[in-house]
Design an enzyme around this catalytic site. Structure first.
Site, short mmCIF file in Angstrom:
data_model
loop_
_atom_site.label_atom_id
_atom_site.label_comp_id
_atom_site.label_asym_id
_atom_site.label_seq_id
_atom_site.Cartn_x
_atom_site.Cartn_y
_atom_site.Cartn_z
NE ARG A 115 -4.21 -1.13 10.17
CZ ARG A 115 -3.15 -0.58 9.57
NH1 ARG A 115 -3.22 0.64 9.10
NH2 ARG A 115 -2.03 -1.25 9.45
NE ARG B 165 6.29 -0.06 9.93
CZ ARG B 165 5.07 -0.16 9.40
NH1 ARG B 165 4.85 0.33 8.19
NH2 ARG B 165 4.10 -0.72 10.06
CE LYS C 61 -2.16 -1.03 3.87
NZ LYS C 61 -1.57 -2.32 4.28
NE ARG D 230 2.07 -4.35 11.27
CZ ARG D 230 3.21 -4.19 10.59
NH1 ARG D 230 4.33 -4.72 11.05
NH2 ARG D 230 3.23 -3.53 9.48
NE ARG E 1 7.45 -3.17 5.93
CZ ARG E 1 6.15 -2.92 5.83
NH1 ARG E 1 5.54 -2.98 4.65
NH2 ARG E 1 5.44 -2.65 6.91
P1 AMP Z 1 0.87 0.75 9.02
O1 AMP Z 1 2.04 1.67 8.82
O2 AMP Z 1 -0.32 1.13 8.22
O3 AMP Z 1 1.26 -0.70 8.85
O4 AMP Z 1 0.43 0.91 10.55
C1 AMP Z 1 1.32 0.59 11.60
C2 AMP Z 1 0.53 0.46 12.90
O5 AMP Z 1 -0.11 1.71 13.22
C3 AMP Z 1 -0.60 -0.56 12.88
O6 AMP Z 1 -0.14 -1.87 13.15
C4 AMP Z 1 -1.50 -0.01 13.99
O7 AMP Z 1 -0.97 -0.30 15.27
C5 AMP Z 1 -1.40 1.49 13.79
N1 AMP Z 1 -2.41 1.99 12.82
C6 AMP Z 1 -2.17 2.51 11.57
N2 AMP Z 1 -3.31 2.88 10.97
C7 AMP Z 1 -4.31 2.58 11.84
C8 AMP Z 1 -5.72 2.69 11.79
N3 AMP Z 1 -6.36 3.17 10.69
N4 AMP Z 1 -6.44 2.29 12.87
C9 AMP Z 1 -5.83 1.81 13.97
N5 AMP Z 1 -4.51 1.64 14.07
C10 AMP Z 1 -3.74 2.03 13.04
#
Ligand code: AMP
Length: 215
Positions: A88, A161, A13, A172, A127
């Site tokens: 989400r 990360r 994404k 996740r 990554r």
């Molecule tokens: P991402 O970078 O999108 O993989 O997000 C990393 C982490 O941020 C996720 O595993 C969640 O803990 C938190 N997070 C990101 N976006 C959301 C969202 N829309 N709702 C809730 N938690 C989020």
């Protein structure tokens, strides 16, 4: 044009959102990136967010939706939004509808990046990004041309990360299956979902997304 990129962690994404920004001047709204900024602050909220992210859970709907609302309030109506990692949950999907209506916008496409989950753990745990310009790399799939030097900006600093470890990734994915995937049928009923093969090359995924957007 406002679109959602939907798919499990590691589906690509963020990579595709960055390419849409470069090619079409759209704006990437990544709640993950916003929360990574929030966690840097030595505040109660920063620590709470860091705890949730490091265990692979989801931050509260109200917090992430308020972040999206604030970003959209700052954007001109002519700039398209790419929602990356948001919504989400079903509650976030409802909140997004309200927020878009409030800003006089509407959702044009939900692009589902369809991937083989078994491949995702390898994708994610390998990554890393340039600490200076954010260019993405991978231990197996995309090394810099010169070892240890960023192709794009020449920096020698890279970062990973903290939540890209196997245990957190599995959690996740569980959150994705249990809370995020169930929002797809609602969008399907509206006839705005397009499924793209997220296992194809980065270029091919971009072309497939472009084909959806120009349809
Ligand atoms: P991402 O970078 O999108 O993989 O997000 C990393 C982490 O941020 C996720 O595993 C969640 O803990 C938190 N997070 C990101 N976006 C959301 C969202 N829309 N709702 C809730 N938690 C989020």
């Amino acid at each position: 044009m406002d679109i959602i990129l939907l798919g499990p962690p590691g589906a690509g994404k963020g990579t595709q959102a960055q390419r849409l920004v470069e090619h079409h001047g759209m704006r990437q709204l990544s709640t993950g990136d916003m929360l990574r900024e929030t966690r840097k602050a030595d505040t109660e909220l920063g620590r709470k967010v860091a705890d949730i992210m490091d265990t692979g859970g989801l931050v509260s709907d109200e917090i992430v939706s308020a972040m999206i609302d604030a970003k959209l309030a700052d954007m001109g109506p002519d700039v398209g939004a790419i929602f990356d990692g948001y919504p989400r949950t079903a509650a976030q999907a409802d909140q997004l509808d309200d927020i878009l209506a409030k800003h006089g916008r509407k959702l044009d496409h939900v692009i589902e990046l369809h991937v083989n989950e078994d491949a995702l753990v390898e994708r994610i745990t390998g990554r890393y990004t340039c600490a200076n310009c954010g260019e993405g790399y991978h231990d197996v799939f995309k090394q810099p041309a010169e070892a240890g030097v960023c192709d794009k900006c020449g920096s020698t600093e890279f970062k990973r990360r903290p939540d890209d470890n196997e245990e957190t990734v599995r959690k996740r994915m569980q959150e994705y299956r249990g809370k995020t995937a169930p929002i797809l049928p609602g969008y399907e009923e509206r006839g705005i979902v397009s499924r793209v093969d997220g296992m194809a090359s980065i270029e091919d995924v971009t072309s497939a997304i472009d084909a959806v957007l120009t349809r």
